[in-house]
Design a protein around this motif. Structure first.
Motif, short mmCIF file in Angstrom:
data_model
loop_
_atom_site.label_atom_id
_atom_site.label_comp_id
_atom_site.label_asym_id
_atom_site.label_seq_id
_atom_site.Cartn_x
_atom_site.Cartn_y
_atom_site.Cartn_z
N SER A 1 0.84 -1.22 0.11
CA SER A 1 -0.08 -0.04 -0.01
C SER A 1 0.90 1.28 0.10
O SER A 1 0.64 2.13 -0.82
CB SER A 1 -1.02 -0.06 1.28
OG SER A 1 -1.82 -1.03 1.28
N TRP A 2 1.94 1.24 0.77
CA TRP A 2 2.75 2.39 1.11
C TRP A 2 3.46 2.67 -0.39
O TRP A 2 3.55 3.81 -0.95
CB TRP A 2 3.88 1.91 2.04
CG TRP A 2 4.79 3.20 2.17
CD1 TRP A 2 4.77 4.47 2.05
CD2 TRP A 2 6.12 3.05 3.13
NE1 TRP A 2 5.75 5.05 2.55
CE2 TRP A 2 6.65 4.13 3.18
CE3 TRP A 2 6.50 1.75 3.55
CZ2 TRP A 2 7.70 4.48 3.77
CZ3 TRP A 2 7.86 2.18 4.21
CH2 TRP A 2 8.34 3.31 4.38
N GLU A 3 3.85 1.66 -1.21
CA GLU A 3 4.47 1.63 -2.39
C GLU A 3 3.59 2.20 -3.41
O GLU A 3 4.02 3.10 -4.18
CB GLU A 3 5.10 0.30 -2.89
CG GLU A 3 6.31 -0.29 -2.25
CD GLU A 3 6.50 -1.59 -2.35
OE1 GLU A 3 5.64 -2.40 -2.99
OE2 GLU A 3 7.21 -2.38 -1.69
N SER B 1 14.86 10.78 -12.45
CA SER B 1 14.96 9.36 -12.76
C SER B 1 14.03 8.95 -13.99
O SER B 1 12.90 9.24 -13.87
CB SER B 1 14.78 8.48 -11.58
OG SER B 1 14.83 7.23 -12.12
N GLY B 2 14.43 8.08 -14.66
CA GLY B 2 13.73 7.50 -15.82
C GLY B 2 13.34 6.11 -15.46
O GLY B 2 12.15 5.45 -16.19
N VAL B 3 13.37 5.65 -14.40
CA VAL B 3 13.04 4.44 -13.88
C VAL B 3 11.25 4.35 -13.67
O VAL B 3 10.85 5.61 -13.11
CB VAL B 3 13.58 4.04 -12.40
CG1 VAL B 3 13.01 2.67 -11.88
CG2 VAL B 3 15.10 3.91 -12.66
N ASP B 4 10.71 3.39 -13.93
CA ASP B 4 9.26 3.22 -13.69
C ASP B 4 9.02 3.54 -12.34
O ASP B 4 9.64 3.10 -11.35
CB ASP B 4 8.94 1.88 -13.97
CG ASP B 4 7.39 1.43 -13.83
OD1 ASP B 4 6.78 2.03 -14.67
OD2 ASP B 4 7.21 1.07 -12.76
N ALA B 5 7.77 4.38 -12.18
CA ALA B 5 7.58 4.82 -10.84
C ALA B 5 7.33 3.49 -10.01
O ALA B 5 7.48 3.72 -8.76
CB ALA B 5 6.38 5.80 -10.90
N LEU C 1 10.58 2.54 -8.93
CA LEU C 1 11.26 3.40 -7.94
C LEU C 1 10.71 3.37 -6.70
O LEU C 1 11.19 3.55 -5.58
CB LEU C 1 10.95 4.87 -8.66
CG LEU C 1 11.99 5.73 -8.32
CD1 LEU C 1 13.44 5.32 -7.93
CD2 LEU C 1 11.79 7.06 -8.94
N ALA C 2 9.37 3.27 -6.58
CA ALA C 2 8.50 3.25 -5.34
C ALA C 2 9.04 2.00 -4.50
O ALA C 2 9.13 2.09 -3.18
CB ALA C 2 7.01 3.22 -5.67
N ARG C 3 8.98 0.86 -5.14
CA ARG C 3 9.58 -0.23 -4.34
C ARG C 3 10.99 -0.09 -3.77
O ARG C 3 11.41 -0.61 -2.69
CB ARG C 3 9.38 -1.55 -5.21
CG ARG C 3 8.03 -2.17 -5.35
CD ARG C 3 8.12 -3.81 -5.78
NE ARG C 3 8.90 -3.56 -7.04
CZ ARG C 3 8.24 -3.70 -8.47
NH1 ARG C 3 6.94 -3.74 -8.50
NH2 ARG C 3 8.98 -4.02 -9.43
#
Length: 189
Positions: free
Chosen positions: A126-128, A146-150, A153-155
């Motif tokens: 949920s936090w991610e 950053s171009g990393v997928d959100a 990146l969240a994980r």
């Protein structure tokens, strides 16, 4: 004003014990003694120590101020930073001795208790998800370098935070959290 119920006293005592000694280091008698309650009263309120731990995690989750991530009056990357600053101040308040309850339970119980493992996974997930949403806002606003997928990146941020919180507990200081913020700040455009 109503007095807190015995159940509330038990939850408060368990939260303190779990944070200080861990799940396995906190017996039911330790918890009931800390709450000033007879041991038998525990089972009037909880089916097991695991069910109590799930309730403790729920209460702990309410204190993590996830709502600040939704405050659209603050720029997205600043919202995320403020959230992690809040979490770091909580760790500092206890002299870096506690860590994050979710991370602590995950590290201690993930191979012992499917119930706890699933609950920790649900809460971290949920936090991610919340972070991923704010990171997408940041990308749309041109704030994210950053171009990393959100989602990835969240994980990463949650994993990095949990690791930094654990390491801060080991070194009893803020250096791992300072490193976290240095990397986080490098992601801001």
């Amino acid at each position: 004003m109503a007095r807190p119920s015995l159940r509330e006293h038990l939850i408060d005592a368990a939260s303190e014990r779990f944070h200080e000694y861990g799940f396995n280091g906190s017996g039911i008698k330790d918890i009931t003694d800390a709450a000033g309650a007879p041991k038998g009263s525990f089972y009037n309120h909880f089916d097991s120590k695991e069910s109590m731990a799930v309730e403790v995690m729920s209460r702990y989750g309410e204190t993590r101020e996830l709502g600040m991530l939704a405050d659209k009056s603050v720029a997205p990357m600043e919202r995320i930073r403020r959230h992690f600053v809040f979490l770091s101040e909580d760790l500092e308040q206890y002299g870096y001795t506690r860590g994050c309850m979710f991370g602590n339970f995950g590290a201690e119980l993930s191979t012992q208790s499917p119930t706890i493992r699933d609950e920790v996974g649900r809460r971290l997930g949920s936090w991610e998800s919340l972070l991923a949403s704010v990171l997408e806002e940041a990308r749309a606003a041109g704030e994210l370098a950053s171009g990393v997928d959100a989602v990835v990146l969240a994980r990463f941020l949650v994993s990095a935070w949990e690791g930094a919180a654990m390491q801060a507990k080991v070194v009893r200081g803020s250096a791992p959290l300072d490193d976290f913020f240095a990397v986080f700040d490098s992601m801001t455009a």
